[in-house]
Design a protein around this motif. Structure first.
Motif, PDB file in Angstrom:
ATOM      1  N   LEU A 145      25.675  46.031  75.013  1.00 46.65           N
ATOM      2  CA  LEU A 145      24.728  46.531  75.817  1.00 46.65           C
ATOM      3  C   LEU A 145      23.158  47.449  75.372  1.00 46.65           C
ATOM      4  CD1 LEU A 145      26.981  49.249  77.817  1.00 46.65           C
ATOM      5  CD2 LEU A 145      26.555  47.378  78.932  1.00 46.65           C
ATOM      6  N   THR A 146      23.613  46.490  73.909  1.00 44.35           N
ATOM      7  CA  THR A 146      22.180  47.363  73.686  1.00 44.35           C
ATOM      8  C   THR A 146      20.820  45.957  73.067  1.00 44.35           C
ATOM      9  OG1 THR A 146      22.768  46.724  70.983  1.00 44.35           O
ATOM     10  CG2 THR A 146      23.574  48.693  72.602  1.00 44.35           C
ATOM     11  N   LEU A 147      21.720  44.680  73.825  1.00 45.25           N
ATOM     12  CA  LEU A 147      20.421  43.730  73.128  1.00 45.25           C
ATOM     13  C   LEU A 147      19.327  43.838  73.712  1.00 45.25           C
ATOM     14  CD1 LEU A 147      20.302  41.094  71.855  1.00 45.25           C
ATOM     15  CD2 LEU A 147      21.164  39.897  74.626  1.00 45.25           C
ATOM     16  N   ASN A 148      17.864  43.965  72.968  1.00 41.71           N
ATOM     17  CA  ASN A 148      16.471  43.915  73.798  1.00 41.71           C
ATOM     18  C   ASN A 148      16.004  43.103  72.434  1.00 41.71           C
ATOM     19  OD1 ASN A 148      16.241  45.523  71.049  1.00 41.71           O
ATOM     20  ND2 ASN A 148      16.870  47.675  72.290  1.00 41.71           N
ATOM     21  N   GLN A 149      14.969  42.729  73.450  1.00 37.74           N
ATOM     22  CA  GLN A 149      13.761  42.461  72.593  1.00 37.74           C
ATOM     23  C   GLN A 149      13.805  42.537  71.193  1.00 37.74           C
ATOM     24  OE1 GLN A 149      10.038  42.978  74.964  1.00 37.74           O
ATOM     25  NE2 GLN A 149       9.221  42.903  73.391  1.00 37.74           N
ATOM     26  N   ASN A 150      13.893  43.791  70.328  1.00 40.30           N
ATOM     27  CA  ASN A 150      13.892  44.048  69.010  1.00 40.30           C
ATOM     28  C   ASN A 150      15.044  43.607  68.556  1.00 40.30           C
ATOM     29  OD1 ASN A 150      11.632  46.118  69.084  1.00 40.30           O
ATOM     30  ND2 ASN A 150      12.909  47.450  69.712  1.00 40.30           N
ATOM     31  N   GLU A 151      16.249  43.238  68.763  1.00 39.92           N
ATOM     32  CA  GLU A 151      17.219  42.949  67.663  1.00 39.92           C
ATOM     33  C   GLU A 151      16.880  41.046  67.891  1.00 39.92           C
ATOM     34  OE1 GLU A 151      20.365  43.903  67.158  1.00 39.92           O
ATOM     35  OE2 GLU A 151      19.640  46.053  67.737  1.00 39.92           O
ATOM     36  N   ILE A 152      16.097  40.244  69.464  1.00 40.11           N
ATOM     37  CA  ILE A 152      16.289  39.414  69.724  1.00 40.11           C
ATOM     38  C   ILE A 152      15.296  39.069  68.131  1.00 40.11           C
ATOM     39  CG2 ILE A 152      15.459  37.425  69.937  1.00 40.11           C
ATOM     40  CD1 ILE A 152      16.536  38.425  73.128  1.00 40.11           C
ATOM     41  N   ALA A 153      14.323  39.691  68.038  1.00 38.94           N
ATOM     42  CA  ALA A 153      13.126  39.752  67.094  1.00 38.94           C
ATOM     43  C   ALA A 153      13.427  39.701  65.227  1.00 38.94           C
ATOM     44  CB  ALA A 153      11.707  40.163  66.890  1.00 38.94           C
ATOM     45  N   LYS A 154      14.088  40.652  65.532  1.00 39.12           N
ATOM     46  CA  LYS A 154      15.023  40.530  64.345  1.00 39.12           C
ATOM     47  C   LYS A 154      16.406  39.651  63.387  1.00 39.12           C
ATOM     48  CE  LYS A 154      17.998  43.940  61.445  1.00 39.12           C
ATOM     49  NZ  LYS A 154      18.851  45.029  61.500  1.00 39.12           N
ATOM     50  N   HIS A 155      16.597  39.433  64.896  1.00 40.27           N
ATOM     51  CA  HIS A 155      17.249  38.037  64.219  1.00 40.27           C
ATOM     52  C   HIS A 155      16.558  36.692  63.944  1.00 40.27           C
ATOM     53  CE1 HIS A 155      20.983  35.113  64.306  1.00 40.27           C
ATOM     54  NE2 HIS A 155      19.869  33.843  65.029  1.00 40.27           N
ATOM     55  N   PHE A 156      15.506  36.301  64.916  1.00 38.62           N
ATOM     56  CA  PHE A 156      14.726  35.483  63.883  1.00 38.62           C
ATOM     57  C   PHE A 156      13.751  35.806  62.860  1.00 38.62           C
ATOM     58  CE2 PHE A 156      16.852  34.105  68.464  1.00 38.62           C
ATOM     59  CZ  PHE A 156      16.993  33.004  67.899  1.00 38.62           C
ATOM     60  N   ASN A 157      14.047  36.791  62.909  1.00 42.81           N
ATOM     61  CA  ASN A 157      12.984  37.625  61.888  1.00 42.81           C
ATOM     62  C   ASN A 157      11.159  36.636  62.208  1.00 42.81           C
ATOM     63  OD1 ASN A 157      12.753  38.038  59.393  1.00 42.81           O
ATOM     64  ND2 ASN A 157      12.036  35.748  58.199  1.00 42.81           N
ATOM     65  N   MET A 158      11.046  37.496  63.081  1.00 37.73           N
ATOM     66  CA  MET A 158       9.700  37.394  63.389  1.00 37.73           C
ATOM     67  C   MET A 158       9.495  39.435  64.118  1.00 37.73           C
ATOM     68  SD  MET A 158       9.590  35.259  66.723  1.00 37.73           S
ATOM     69  CE  MET A 158       9.967  33.676  66.102  1.00 37.73           C
ATOM     70  N   SER A 159       7.678  39.187  63.965  1.00 30.26           N
ATOM     71  CA  SER A 159       8.036  40.281  64.749  1.00 30.26           C
ATOM     72  C   SER A 159       7.602  40.568  66.561  1.00 30.26           C
ATOM     73  CB  SER A 159       6.211  40.477  64.822  1.00 30.26           C
ATOM     74  OG  SER A 159       5.026  39.359  65.064  1.00 30.26           O
ATOM     75  N   ARG A 160       7.691  41.608  66.913  1.00 33.33           N
ATOM     76  CA  ARG A 160       7.309  41.601  68.567  1.00 33.33           C
ATOM     77  C   ARG A 160       6.780  40.454  69.140  1.00 33.33           C
ATOM     78  NH1 ARG A 160       8.769  47.272  71.474  1.00 33.33           N
ATOM     79  NH2 ARG A 160       8.205  46.016  72.470  1.00 33.33           N
ATOM     80  N   SER A 161       5.391  41.041  68.972  1.00 32.99           N
ATOM     81  CA  SER A 161       4.249  40.362  69.495  1.00 32.99           C
ATOM     82  C   SER A 161       4.683  38.603  69.697  1.00 32.99           C
ATOM     83  CB  SER A 161       2.953  40.461  68.493  1.00 32.99           C
ATOM     84  OG  SER A 161       2.543  40.583  66.956  1.00 32.99           O
ATOM     85  N   SER A 162       5.166  37.972  68.026  1.00 34.45           N
ATOM     86  CA  SER A 162       5.455  37.144  67.852  1.00 34.45           C
ATOM     87  C   SER A 162       6.615  36.510  69.556  1.00 34.45           C
ATOM     88  CB  SER A 162       5.371  36.593  66.979  1.00 34.45           C
ATOM     89  OG  SER A 162       4.214  36.986  65.419  1.00 34.45           O
ATOM     90  N   LEU A 163       7.363  36.972  69.082  1.00 29.47           N
ATOM     91  CA  LEU A 163       8.623  36.649  69.563  1.00 29.47           C
ATOM     92  C   LEU A 163       8.161  36.613  71.182  1.00 29.47           C
ATOM     93  CD1 LEU A 163      11.585  36.406  70.460  1.00 29.47           C
ATOM     94  CD2 LEU A 163      12.005  38.383  70.862  1.00 29.47           C
ATOM     95  N   TYR A 164       7.340  37.973  71.760  1.00 30.31           N
ATOM     96  CA  TYR A 164       6.646  37.585  73.310  1.00 30.31           C
ATOM     97  C   TYR A 164       5.658  36.874  73.441  1.00 30.31           C
ATOM     98  CZ  TYR A 164       3.965  39.688  77.176  1.00 30.31           C
ATOM     99  OH  TYR A 164       3.147  39.515  78.757  1.00 30.31           O
ATOM    100  N   ARG A 165       5.039  36.204  72.660  1.00 31.02           N
ATOM    101  CA  ARG A 165       3.576  35.096  72.713  1.00 31.02           C
ATOM    102  C   ARG A 165       4.563  33.919  72.916  1.00 31.02           C
ATOM    103  NH1 ARG A 165      -1.152  33.728  71.690  1.00 31.02           N
ATOM    104  NH2 ARG A 165      -1.416  31.393  70.979  1.00 31.02           N
ATOM    105  N   LYS A 166       5.879  33.468  72.088  1.00 33.65           N
ATOM    106  CA  LYS A 166       5.872  32.258  72.188  1.00 33.65           C
ATOM    107  C   LYS A 166       7.574  32.522  73.494  1.00 33.65           C
ATOM    108  CE  LYS A 166       7.993  30.417  68.378  1.00 33.65           C
ATOM    109  NZ  LYS A 166       7.303  29.416  67.918  1.00 33.65           N
ATOM    110  N   ILE A 167       7.908  33.596  73.507  1.00 33.83           N
ATOM    111  CA  ILE A 167       8.901  32.921  75.087  1.00 33.83           C
ATOM    112  C   ILE A 167       8.072  32.837  76.276  1.00 33.83           C
ATOM    113  CG2 ILE A 167      10.395  34.627  76.768  1.00 33.83           C
ATOM    114  CD1 ILE A 167      11.675  35.520  73.719  1.00 33.83           C
ATOM    115  N   LYS A 168       7.502  33.773  76.452  1.00 35.02           N
ATOM    116  CA  LYS A 168       5.472  33.554  77.480  1.00 35.02           C
ATOM    117  C   LYS A 168       5.186  32.548  77.860  1.00 35.02           C
ATOM    118  CE  LYS A 168       3.770  36.006  80.637  1.00 35.02           C
ATOM    119  NZ  LYS A 168       4.323  36.700  81.152  1.00 35.02           N
ATOM    120  N   THR A 169       5.124  31.341  76.081  1.00 39.46           N
ATOM    121  CA  THR A 169       4.750  29.977  76.231  1.00 39.46           C
ATOM    122  C   THR A 169       5.920  29.343  76.949  1.00 39.46           C
ATOM    123  OG1 THR A 169       3.260  30.678  74.768  1.00 39.46           O
ATOM    124  CG2 THR A 169       4.154  28.440  74.577  1.00 39.46           C
ATOM    125  N   ALA A 170       7.149  30.196  76.468  1.00 40.87           N
ATOM    126  CA  ALA A 170       8.359  28.697  76.744  1.00 40.87           C
ATOM    127  C   ALA A 170       8.291  28.417  78.156  1.00 40.87           C
ATOM    128  CB  ALA A 170       9.445  28.695  75.840  1.00 40.87           C
TER     129      ALA A 170
END
Length: 697
Positions: free
Chosen positions: A608-633
Motif C-alpha cells: 500500500l505504501t509503494l510510491n515514487q520515493n520508494e522507486i527512486a530509492k530502489h534505483f538510487n536516483m533523485s525524484r526529479s531524475s525518476l520523473y524525467r526518465k519515466i515521463k520520457t519513456a
C-alpha cells in the motif's frame, strides 16, 4: 537403507551424464562407469586373496586404483575420450604385467581380449581399433617367445588370430546394427517431434481462426442492446448467444492448455486455498444446471475446512469438468453427489453419479486425448478433451485421479490431493455489494480526429474494428498483412496516428511487422490484438516495445478506452520530449531501463505504501531524475505509471480468476478502498472488475 545404497550406486554409475547427453553416449558413459566399479571390486577381492595367501604386492593395487579413480575423474569432468583411452591402455598394461610378471603360466594372456573388445565398443575410429587389435594380438603371444611360459602347442599361431578376428567381426556387427537402429530411432523421434510441433501450431492457428469470428460475433450481439427496450426477448437471446460463445471459447482454451502441458510450458500459480469453500462454491454454481435437468444434486455434510496448495483456477477447472460430465451422462431422475474428506495427509474429493456408466474395456481410455466412448450422448457432440486435461492438471498438483464405473449403474471419480492443514468448519458470511457510483461523464477522455491503420488478415475483423473506431470519429486504412502495412506506413508516415495490428497473419505477422517499424525508426503508437493468452506470448509482445495489447474476443468499449489511453500517453510523451529538448540517445537509454522499473512496480504493487520515493530509492536516483526518465519513456508521471501497472495486474488476475472478490482484488494490487479501485478500473478498461450483482466476500 537399501534405497540409499541404490541411489548412491545410481549416481555412481551415471557420473558425467547430463540432460544434453545423447542416448548413444549415455550407454557408453554408463557402461564405462560399470566397468570401473567392476575393476574396483576385482582389486578388492584380489587384495583379500593375496593377503590371505601372503602374496601381497601393494604397488600393483595402488597403480590400478590410481588408474580407475583417474578414469572416473575424467568421466566426471566429461573428458570422455581421454577416459576411454586411459581405460583401454590400463587394461592392456595390466594384462601384460599380470600375465608375464605377477601370475605367470595361468593363461592370463587371454585378458588381452578385453581391451581389444572394449576398444571396438567405445572407439569409432577404425585406425585406432586396428592398432589396438595388433597390440593386443602381439601382447598375447609374442612375450611367450621370450619368456617361454608355455609350450608352443598351447599358443597355436593359427587359432589365436582367428579368435581375435571372430571377436572383431561379432562386436563390429552388433555395434553397426545398434548405431543403425539408434539412427532410425532418432529419425523417428524427430518425425514425432515435428508432428507434435505441427499439432501444437495447428491448435494455435485454429484458436486464432475461431477467436476472430467469436470476437465479431460478440460485437454483433452487443449491438442488440439498442433494441432491448423495444423487443423484450432480445435480452434473453443476447444472453443465450453470449453463453454459447463462452462455451466455444472455453473449449478452445482447453485444447490449447492441453497442448501447453505436453510442451511443458504450462505453469501453475499455486497458493494455499480452502478446498471446502471451493467445493461449496462449485456446488452452488452447478445447482441450477442439475435442477433444470431434473437431477438430484447434493453435497454431503462437511465438518472441516480442508486446505490444499493449488492453483485455484486450474483445480476448479478440473473438478468442474468432472461435474459437467456427471450432468451430461446422468439421465433425468438420477442423482449426483459431491463429498470431501481427509485420509492419511490427503484430501479425497468424490463425484458420484448413477448415470450410464463406462464399460471395463473403456475405463482406461477415457483419459486419453480426444477419446470418447461410443454412446448416443457422445454422438451428439463433444471434444474428448475435458477428462484428459483434468487428469493432467491433477498430476501437475502431485495428485491422482481414479475412476470406478459400471454400465447402467454409474461412475465414481476420486480426486486425491496432498493436504496442507485441517481447521474446524465455520460457515462464512458474505457481505453485500454496495451500489457503485454512476459514471462521471466529465472524466471521459476526449475523442480526437485521427487516422488509424488496421492490420488483420480477416476481412470481417477489419470491418468490425473500423466500425468501432468510426463511431468515435476515427478514420481507418485497412490492410490484411504486415507486408502491405509496412508499405502503407512508409508511404503515409506523417498521416497515420495509430496502428491496430493482429498477432498472427500470413506473409508477415504482427511481431515481425513491429520489428520492421523499430528498425526503420518509425514511431507510431501500436495496439496488438492476439488470440493467445499464454504468458510467453504476452512477454514477447511487450519486449517489442508496443504500447498495449488486447486479447480476443474483446469488448468494443474496452478497445476504445485502450486506444484513447494509448494516444493520450503517446502525445504527452512527445510533448514532454519536445519541451525538455530530450536527446535521441537519452530516449534510447530509457527503453531498457523502464522495463526494470515496471518489473519492480509489478512485483511490489501489492504494498500500500509503494510510491515514487520508494522507486527512486530502489534505483538510487533523485525524484526529479525518476520523473524525467519515466515521463520520457511512457509519457506519464511516476504515480500514474504505478496506477497503470496496478490496473494491468488486476486485469490479468480477473482474467484467470473471475470469481475473486472486489476487496481481495483491490488489496492484491495495492488499493485500500475497493470503491475507488472499481471506479478507476472502469475508466481504464470500460467494465467493472466485479459485477454489481456479485456478492463481495
Amino acid at each position: 537403507m537399501v534405497k540409499k545404497i541404490k541411489a548412491l550406486f545410481s549416481r555412481y554409475i551415471t557420473l558425467g551424464i547430463d540432460k544434453n547427453t545423447t542416448k548413444n553416449e549415455f550407454k557408453k558413459i554408463k557402461l564405462l562407469n560399470i566397468f570401473c566399479v567392476t575393476w574396483q571390486l576385482f582389486i578388492l577381492f584380489s587384495f583379500i586373496e593375496d593377503y590371505i595367501k601372503d602374496q601381497l604386492i601393494p604397488m600393483s593395487y595402488i597403480c590400478m586404483l590410481f588408474t580407475v579413480f583417474t578414469i572416473q575423474l575424467l568421466q566426471y569432468y566429461r573428458k570422455f575420450n581421454a577416459a576411454r583411452i586411459l581405460f583401454i591402455s590400463g587394461l592392456t598394461i595390466t594384462a601384460f604385467v599380470y600375465s608375464n610378471f605377477i601370475y605367470t603360466e595361468e593363461l592370463l594372456e587371454y585378458y588381452f581380449l578385453l581391451p581389444f573388445a572394449i576398444s571396438l565398443i567405445y572407439i569409432d575410429n577404425k585406425k585406432i581399433n586396428v592398432v589396438t587389435f595388433i597390440i593386443c594380438l602381439l601382447g598375447l603371444y609374442i612375450p611367450n617367445l621370450y619368456f617361454k611360459h608355455y609350450p608352443v602347442s598351447v599358443f597355436n599361431n593359427q587359432n589365436v588370430p582367428f579368435l581375435f578376428f571372430s571377436i572383431y567381426v561379432i562386436i563390429n556387427y552388433f555395434k553397426s546394427t545398434n548405431i543403425r537402429n539408434e539412427r532410425v530411432l532418432e529419425e523417428r523421434k524427430q518425425e514425432l517431434e515435428e508432428i507434435n510441433n505441427f499439432q501444437s501450431q495447428f491448435f494455435i492457428n485454429i484458436s486464432h481462426e475461431i477467436r476472430t469470428p467469436l470476437t465479431i460475433l460478440k460485437g454483433e450481439v452487443e449491438q442488440l442492446k439498442d433494441y432491448e427496450e423495444n423487443i423484450p426477448d432480445i435480452k434473453n437471446i443476447r444472453h443465450g448467444i453470449n453463453t454459447e460463445v463462452n462455451k466455444i471459447t472455453n473449449m478452445v482454451n482447453d485444447v490449447l492448455d492441453l497442448s501447453k502441458i505436453e510442451a511443458s510450458k504450462f505453469t501453475l500459480n499455486t497458493k494455499t486455498i480452502n478446498g471446502t469453500e471451493l467445493l461449496q462454491k462449485l456446488f452452488l454454481s452447478f445447482e441450477t444446471v442439475f435442477k433444470r435437468k431434473n437431477i438430484s444434486f447434493s453435497l454431503k455434510p462437511i465438518l472441516y475446512n480442508y486446505y490444499i496448495n493449488a492453483d485455484k483456477v486450474q483445480i476448479e477447472r478440473a473438478i468442474s469438468n468432472i461435474i459437467v460430465n456427471a450432468s451430461k451422462y446422468t439421465n433425468a431422475g438420477g442423482t449426483v453427489t459431491l463429498s470431501i474428506y481427509s485420509e492419511e495427509n490427503q484430501i479425497i474429493l468424490l463425484i458420484k453419479d448413477n448415470g450410464i456408466g463406462v464399460s471395463k474395456e473403456n475405463i482406461n481410455k477415457i483419459f486419453k486425448q480426444f477419446y470418447q466412448v461410443k454412446n448416443d450422448i457422445n454422438l451428439a457432440g463433444g471434444s474428448g478433451v475435458g477428462l484428459s486435461l483434468t487428469k493432467e492438471i491433477i498430476n501437475l498438483h502431485e495428485g491422482k485421479l481414479y475412476v470406478e464405473s459400471e454400465i447402467n449403474k454409474g461412475s465414481t471419480f476420486k480426486i486425491v490431493l496432498p493436504l496442507e492443514s485441517i481447521k474446524p468448519f465455520e460457515t462464512s458470511t458474505n457481505e453485500s455489494t454496495k451500489e457503485v457510483n454512476t459514471l462521471n461523464n466529465s472524466l471521459r477522455n476526449k475523442i480526437y480526429q485521427e487516422i488509424f491503420l488496421i492490420v488483420d488478415d480477416n476481412f470481417k475483423m477489419r470491418q468490425y474494428i473500423s466500425q468501432i473506431l468510426h463511431k468515435q470519429g476515427y478514420n481507418s486504412i485497412l490492410v490484411e498483412n504486415g507486408v502491405e502495412a509496412l508499405q502503407v506506413v512508409e508511404d503515409n508516415n506523417d498521416e497515420i496516428s495509430f496502428i491496430v495490428t493482429d498477432y498472427m497473419m500470413p506473409k508477415m505477422n504482427g511481431v515481425n511487422f513491429i520489428k520492421q517499424l523499430k528498425e526503420r525508426k518509425i514511431d507510431i503508437p501500436v495496439l496488438m490484438l492476439t488470440a493467445r493468452h499464454d504468458n510467453e506470448s504476452r512477454l514477447e509482445i511487450f519486449r517489442l516495445g508496443i504500447d498495449d495489447y488486447l486479447t480476443k474476443p474483446f469488448e468494443s468499449e474496452e478497445l476504445i478506452i485502450r486506444v484513447q489511453n494509448t494516444l493520450r500517453n503517446y502525445k504527452q510523451r512527445n510533448q514532454y520530449i519536445n519541451q525538455e529538448n530530450i536527446s535521441t540517445e537519452e530516449i534510447q537509454n530509457t527503453e531498457t531501463w523502464i522495463d526494470d522499473v515496471e518489473t519492480f512496480i509489478s512485483k511490489n504493487c501489492g504494498t500500500l505504501t509503494l510510491n515514487q520515493n520508494e522507486i527512486a530509492k530502489h534505483f538510487n536516483m533523485s525524484r526529479s531524475s525518476l520523473y524525467r526518465k519515466i515521463k520520457t519513456a511512457r509519457g506519464m508521471t511516476p504515480n500514474k505509471l504505478i496506477t497503470e501497472i496496478k490496473l494491468q495486474k488486476a486485469r490479468k488476475i480477473i482474467t484467470h480468476n473471475s470469481d475473486i472478490s472486489l476487496k481481495h482484488l483491490a488489496l492484491e494490487v495495492g488499493f485500500q478502498h475497493s470503491s475507488y479501485f472499481s471506479e478507476i478500473f472502469y475508466h481504464r478498461f470500460g467494465f467493472r472488475p466485479v459485477k454489481k450483482n456479485k456478492i463481495v466476500k
